[in-house]
Design an enzyme around this catalytic site. Structure first.
Site, PDB file in Angstrom:
ATOM      1  N   GLU A 260      -8.778  -1.011  -2.358  1.00  0.00           N
ATOM      2  CA  GLU A 260      -9.052   0.431  -2.405  1.00  0.00           C
ATOM      3  C   GLU A 260     -10.351   0.773  -1.681  1.00  0.00           C
ATOM      4  OE1 GLU A 260      -6.625   2.145  -3.118  1.00  0.00           O
ATOM      5  OE2 GLU A 260      -5.475   0.597  -4.152  1.00  0.00           O
TER       6      GLU A 260
ATOM      7  N   CYS B 223       0.855  -1.195   0.000  1.00  0.00           N
ATOM      8  CA  CYS B 223       0.000   0.000   0.000  1.00  0.00           C
ATOM      9  C   CYS B 223       0.884   1.235   0.000  1.00  0.00           C
ATOM     10  CB  CYS B 223      -0.892  -0.026   1.241  1.00  0.00           C
ATOM     11  SG  CYS B 223      -2.002   1.384   1.365  1.00  0.00           S
TER      12      CYS B 223
HETATM   13 ZN    ZN Z   1      -3.746   1.027   0.014  1.00  0.00          ZN
END
Ligand code: ZN
Length: 169
Positions: free
Chosen positions: A149, A105
């Site tokens: 997401e 991420c």
């Molecule tokens: Zn992320």
């Protein structure tokens, strides 16, 4: 280009950013779609996630300091693997089947982990052009990106779902 239009990516390394990333995102009003502001935001989100300094496959509103339901996702299931931006997105699983896969991420630099994700999902979102709700079935790696997401929009990070480990990248 020199980073024109790039947005700062919030990371868990900063305590204020970390708190912001835990907020619940809210929908856009339809009125916000037509005035060019959303189009500009979409452009800037894609510029940010595709910038060599980030080089991600997806990014969500909270990661650029916006508690709004919007994600940019690279469509690996489409010709040319375009990035597309989805306002007011929601997803639901179409199966009980889940598979593990490696994730990282942009907001958790230097870590990766194995996360269980549904293999097939339905997405629904507001079309910025028609202002109609559009639904689409997605599977495979692209479905994993959507799940990652959309977690951000609920204040969830992938590290909540696994034991992330430091990575070389
Ligand atoms: Zn992320």
């Amino acid at each position: 280009m020199g980073g024109e239009g790039l947005m700062r990516v919030l990371t868990v390394n900063n305590s204020a950013d970390s708190a912001f990333l835990r907020r619940q995102s809210v929908d856009f009003d339809k009125a916000e779609m037509g005035n060019g502001v959303f189009a500009r935001l979409a452009e800037r989100m894609v510029a940010t996630v595709t910038d060599p300094s980030q080089d991600g496959v997806g990014i969500a509103g909270p990661q650029v300091g916006l508690s709004r339901r919007v994600v940019a996702v690279q469509r690996f299931d489409k010709e040319g693997k375009p990035f597309e931006v989805y306002p007011n997105i929601r997803i639901k699983p179409l199966t009980d089947e889940m598979l593990p896969g490696g994730e990282g991420c942009l907001s958790v630099p230097g870590y990766r982990g194995q996360v269980m994700r549904y293999t097939d999902i339905e997405i629904s979102y507001l079309s910025p052009e028609t202002l109609e709700t559009v639904t689409e079935n997605i599977s495979g790696f692209t479905a994993v990106i959507f799940q990652h997401e959309c977690d951000h929009l609920e204040g969830i990070l992938y590290v909540d779902r696994c034991d992330a480990q430091p990575s070389s990248r």
